[in-house]
Enzyme design. Sequence first.
Site, PDB file in Angstrom:
ATOM      1  N   THR A 164       0.820  -1.209   0.000  1.00 35.10           N
ATOM      2  CA  THR A 164       0.000   0.000   0.000  1.00 35.10           C
ATOM      3  C   THR A 164       0.862   1.272   0.000  1.00 35.10           C
ATOM      4  O   THR A 164       1.894   1.330   0.667  1.00 35.10           O
ATOM      5  CB  THR A 164      -0.896   0.028   1.259  1.00 35.10           C
ATOM      6  OG1 THR A 164      -1.632  -1.185   1.282  1.00 35.10           O
ATOM      7  CG2 THR A 164      -1.836   1.208   1.276  1.00 35.10           C
ATOM      8  N   SER A 170      -6.500  -0.047  -2.599  1.00 32.67           N
ATOM      9  CA  SER A 170      -7.258  -1.064  -3.337  1.00 32.67           C
ATOM     10  C   SER A 170      -6.716  -1.248  -4.752  1.00 32.67           C
ATOM     11  O   SER A 170      -6.531  -2.371  -5.214  1.00 32.67           O
ATOM     12  CB  SER A 170      -8.735  -0.667  -3.425  1.00 32.67           C
ATOM     13  OG  SER A 170      -9.247  -0.428  -2.145  1.00 32.67           O
ATOM     14  N   GLY A 203       2.937  -2.655   8.316  1.00 32.72           N
ATOM     15  CA  GLY A 203       3.068  -3.216   9.666  1.00 32.72           C
ATOM     16  C   GLY A 203       4.489  -3.664   9.949  1.00 32.72           C
ATOM     17  O   GLY A 203       5.132  -4.286   9.099  1.00 32.72           O
ATOM     18  N   THR A 451     -10.937  -3.431   6.348  1.00 27.70           N
ATOM     19  CA  THR A 451     -10.070  -2.612   5.501  1.00 27.70           C
ATOM     20  C   THR A 451      -8.786  -3.312   5.055  1.00 27.70           C
ATOM     21  O   THR A 451      -8.468  -3.322   3.870  1.00 27.70           O
ATOM     22  CB  THR A 451      -9.717  -1.309   6.257  1.00 27.70           C
ATOM     23  OG1 THR A 451     -10.937  -0.607   6.462  1.00 27.70           O
ATOM     24  CG2 THR A 451      -8.752  -0.439   5.479  1.00 27.70           C
ATOM     25  N   GLU A 453      -5.803  -6.069   4.176  1.00 24.03           N
ATOM     26  CA  GLU A 453      -5.816  -7.226   3.270  1.00 24.03           C
ATOM     27  C   GLU A 453      -6.880  -7.052   2.183  1.00 24.03           C
ATOM     28  O   GLU A 453      -7.460  -8.011   1.700  1.00 24.03           O
ATOM     29  CB  GLU A 453      -6.078  -8.529   4.052  1.00 24.03           C
ATOM     30  CG  GLU A 453      -5.039  -8.851   5.095  1.00 24.03           C
ATOM     31  CD  GLU A 453      -3.742  -9.405   4.533  1.00 24.03           C
ATOM     32  OE1 GLU A 453      -3.796 -10.102   3.515  1.00 24.03           O
ATOM     33  OE2 GLU A 453      -2.688  -9.097   5.104  1.00 24.03           O
ATOM     34  N   ASP A 455      -9.855  -3.852   0.965  1.00 27.74           N
ATOM     35  CA  ASP A 455     -11.145  -3.340   1.417  1.00 27.74           C
ATOM     36  C   ASP A 455     -12.250  -4.347   1.058  1.00 27.74           C
ATOM     37  O   ASP A 455     -12.302  -4.864  -0.062  1.00 27.74           O
ATOM     38  CB  ASP A 455     -11.415  -1.996   0.730  1.00 27.74           C
ATOM     39  CG  ASP A 455     -12.821  -1.535   0.993  1.00 27.74           C
ATOM     40  OD1 ASP A 455     -13.064  -0.948   2.051  1.00 27.74           O
ATOM     41  OD2 ASP A 455     -13.702  -1.793   0.129  1.00 27.74           O
TER      42      ASP A 455
END
Length: 679
Positions: A164, A170, A203, A451, A453, A455
């Site tokens: 992302t 997306s 993350g 949201t 993994e 939307d």
Amino acid sequence: MSHEIALKRLNMLKGHFRPSKDLKRELSTSTFNLAKAQESLWNTLPANYFETFECISELHGIPDPSLYNAEKDELRKDSNEFIIRLTNKMFEKGFTTPEKIAENIDAFNSGMISLGSFNFATCTRYLVQYGLYCKTIKNLGTERHHQELIDGCSLKTLGCFGLTEMGHGSNVRGIEITATYDKTTKEFILNSPTKTAIKFWIGALAKSAHNAVIFAQLYINENGQKVRKGVHAFVLPIRDRMTHTSFPGVEIGDCGYKKGLNGIDNGWIKFEDYRIPRESLLNRFADVTEDGVYQTAIESEGKRFGNSMSSLSGGRVFISRMSSEISLQSLSIAIRYAAVRRQFGPSDEETLLLDYPLHQYRLFTRFAEHFVHYLGANRLVKMWDKNLPKLLDEGNEQTEVIHALSSSMKAFVSWSSQSTIDECRKACGGHGYSFYSLFANILNFNDLHATWEGDSHVLTMQNQKFILNGIRKALKGKKVPETLEYLSLAQTTPPAFKGDFENIDELAKLFAQRASFLANKAAKALNEYEGGFEQGFLDLQSFELKDMSSAYHDNYCIETFRAFLTTVDDESVRFIFEKLLLLNFYTKMHNDGNFFVAALGLSQFEKLKKHINKSLKHLRKNIILLTQVLPFPERSMGALGHGDLQVYDRYLQHIKACKGVTERASWWKLAYTNSEQKN
Ligand SMILES: Cc1cc2nc3c(=O)[nH]c(=O)nc-3n(C[C@H](O)[C@H](O)[C@H](O)COP(=O)(O)OP(=O)(O)OC[C@H]3O[C@@H](n4cnc5c(N)ncnc54)[C@H](O)[C@@H]3O)c2cc1C
């Protein structure tokens, strides 16, 4: 460890319940065999579930999640320390060696799900490390990346997964980071050309990761022209291991406080002329030679991209399962609380919340729904594990089925979970609002499932495309993929149901007819859409297309449950599980008046209320024992939901265990006006 021993040990972890007055009363009305029910249900759990559970419980000093209210940095430090301790423990026990994990990351991952009931942040760290970082290297890399994989699996390297960007989530194909090949140095040069090209939300990036998998637009030079070859993945170091600071050309930052899950250090990263070796390209599907020639056996950019993304279905599989699990966890808390809490009533002894039909409706209908989801999700994990060795094999249709299924499961399960967890919180009234009830923690965690993994709305569109393709195949008389068998019913009008409301097979057939009817209805609406198919696909999202996906999801869960029932040999257990499925049928029918009034007729439709109330009454007798069938440890039940039903005692213990509860505040003088103020 044998399954039997695992069951025994897990039951020990679940705790021995002191027979309180409330618990004795509740169990006295139960009608089924608990051990047999546990055996049937726990057989559906993912591989390694119990082993991991045991490993976690043997680690000392892990705080009770309902008493653990640390600040962001402390949470992050703890989750980092915890996964290292846990992984060491797993190795020590011989469950996993780096090589073993590298071969079968998902068996390991399935076990990690059990971490959720201990600590969501640590569970997420595991999923990032194994499910995203290691798995991408394994699926998209080749032998030349084996060492990175081994180091990732053994936690020598902490990794993160950077897909992302600030401007694109997306629409992954729209990402902007560039990786340009320089044949003079045999390196790729990474650049984030705009603000929106900064990788964001990644993350474990902000403070922990040594390495990253980064997705970027690959450019090579062809005949003097810079040519874009589409999105490709690279594995690269981002921090100097001697100093843990980022390398020149790499800027890393923290995304800061979030609504929840602050134990994960989500970060952003920006590249400026950052050079990485040619071998960093994960080259299973495409490579760049030393001379800068782009080579691939897959001509279509779309197909290459699809392959790169298909390994991501794993995250959706685990989210589906996690969401259904934490819904049942929340429901168990609320149901146990309601077996103790009394309000109003005709006599001196007030009425239990659990005896109010409204309360039963609010909690039991959802219990039935999530029990059905839970089995659907457990089966999906097994399908995923089985398919893993051939995940990206040419012509393997199962990967497409799992992608479509996990897309719809993730969406519908996590959406309904969100409203269920919220309902559970409200069902516990004021005490449900307490941090110690755990609902705030669970609700904030599940919120993310809509949201990350992918939307969920965007994912249901992928599921819709799969169903529409299935219809095309069915119309041409071709075999339809697994989970779409109902299309052969070719239902173009609602069927007239004259069956028995207690007959599971007949009701299941009605739901299959509904799925077929809604799919054909959506396809017809699209084909006849005035603005054309593409516009129809956008305009009908909130209507026909969403209904079509929802019915697909229901049908899959129902079929899974029916298959499960055939494995239950104890009659008392099968009977109670059948009651859950029937209640789920009735509430779904009652909630979809559009279809079911047409199929049943108004007077039969009205009778659904009677069937619902009858099921609630039956479940009332068994509901506390049903919460004990679930494999959750006591520590995941917060202050209100322990199995012994000692609600008020434990709640007070939790409250009193917190620092400074009865102490005078350091700022106490502010409570007085100057003239009154003591010295
Ligand atoms: C805590 C957290 C951790 C994360 N961890 C990672 C990580 O480790 N690595 C990583 O790469 N990413 C990570 N992400 C990013 C996450 O995967 C994305 O946020 C997610 O994919 C959604 O993308 P987006 O935020 O760009 O939303 P958008 O795509 O901008 O969507 C915004 C809204 O628009 C709607 N929408 C979008 N397209 C359409 C359409 N075609 N039709 C109708 N509606 C549409 C969506 O339904 C949504 O409601 C994380 C995010 C969070 C919050």
